[in-house]
Design a protein around this motif. Structure first.
Motif, short mmCIF file in Angstrom:
data_model
loop_
_atom_site.label_atom_id
_atom_site.label_comp_id
_atom_site.label_asym_id
_atom_site.label_seq_id
_atom_site.Cartn_x
_atom_site.Cartn_y
_atom_site.Cartn_z
N ALA A 196 1.75 -7.08 -1.12
CA ALA A 196 3.05 -7.33 -1.45
C ALA A 196 3.38 -8.76 -0.93
N TYR A 222 2.70 -2.95 -2.26
CA TYR A 222 3.51 -2.17 -3.25
C TYR A 222 2.70 -1.15 -3.66
N LEU A 225 7.25 1.03 -0.61
CA LEU A 225 6.43 -0.11 0.17
C LEU A 225 5.72 0.70 1.22
#
Length: 315
Positions: free
Chosen positions: A24, A115, A163
């Motif tokens: 991420a 992610y 997440l």
């Protein structure tokens, strides 16, 4: 297109949700330096050296080894790692759910954020889980093996996906008892508390990460570009050292005024910058008042001059 760095599944009770993990965060943004030989500024080379053959070898000729006794190794291959008898090797095992706003210090010590992207067949259960977590204000605490290490992790709804944030294990977190902290309790005057609360209130607002940037990187690039162009790099003004006794109320009051000025600006600035800007505006205003006073005085003199002339003629 982003490249998945892990493939597996979320294990939610008896429900299996196939997913991929993607980093991420970006690391290419960092300014990198190369190691040079100081004498001739040539870039040095880091080589893998074999002490038995007394020569450098290729990284492709190396294998992983575990030293089980001095000088004795057992080779561990990628196939061996895939056979580790642990469910979390290829799955994100949800252990429990906890309130997102619960004051759990362990969830503050984060390592890396990822992610999640569900496979097509797992999209409905993926977004069902995401919806429940969002509606109930819950975080899923789970375990997963990433890069040959089992990690403790938190799973939360984020934007239009979820997440996964890996956490430090409790035994990796140092105790605050190692710090030199005071034992006594501090008492504060009502005026100090009121002024401190006023300062916090003046600096309180909705956090928007897009309004912030890495100023150190920009400043460092200015130094680098100046050296490339052959210009002398000037050292910044020395910052006043801390540790000195200050008038707490005076410092708080000045900080409140500076914070209020900062809130009126278009972008977030430090309290010190806001204070400088306010002082600049005050100086400009004072200069304007002085200029206006001088102009007014000159005008009065011009009006008074004809009057004095008329009096002399009359006399």
């Amino acid at each position: 297109m982003a490249r998945a760095m892990w493939k597996g599944a979320i294990q939610f009770g008896l429900v299996t949700i196939p997913v991929k993990l993607y980093l991420a965060t970006e690391s290419d943004y960092t300014i990198r330096f190369n190691m040079l030989h100081e004498k001739d500024l040539s870039r040095i080379q880091m080589k893998t050296w074999c002490p038995v053959e007394d020569e450098p070898i290729s990284r492709s000729d190396t294998v992983k080894g575990y030293e089980y006794s001095p000088g004795e190794y057992v080779v561990i291959t990628d196939e061996d790692l895939e056979k580790v008898p642990l469910k979390t090797v290829r799955s994100i095992e949800i252990e429990q759910f906890t309130k997102t706003d619960e004051d759990d210090g362990n969830t503050r010590f984060v390592k890396q954020a990822y992610y999640l992207e569900p496979d097509k067949i797992g999209r409905k259960p993926f977004y069902l889980l995401r919806s429940v977590l969002q509606d109930e204000g819950l975080t899923a605490i789970c375990k997963v093996v990433i890069k040959d290490r089992e990690a403790l992790a938190a799973l939360d709804p984020f934007a239009d996906t979820m997440l996964l944030t890996t956490l430090h294990w409790p035994d990796e977190i140092r105790a605050t008892s190692e710090l030199d902290l005071p034992d006594e309790d501090f008492s504060f005057k009502p005026a100090e508390l009121a002024m401190a609360k006023q300062l916090v209130s003046a600096m309180t607002g909705e956090f928007n990460p897009a309004e912030y940037k890495d100023e150190y990187r920009d400043a460092l690039m200015q130094v680098i570009e100046s050296k490339i162009e052959g210009h002398e790099v000037k050292a910044p003004e020395p910052v006043e050292e801390g540790g000195k006794l200050v008038d707490l109320m005076a410092a708080l009051e000045a900080s409140v005024n500076a914070a209020k000025a900062a809130r009126d600006s278009e972008k977030p600035v430090s309290v010190a910058d806001a204070k400088k800007a306010r002082e600049g505006r005050e100086k400009t205003a004072a200069g304007g008042r002085k200029s206006a006073a001088k102009t007014s005085a000159k005008a009065d003199e011009r009006e008074a001059a004809p009057a004095r002339t008329r009096k002399r003629k009359t006399a």
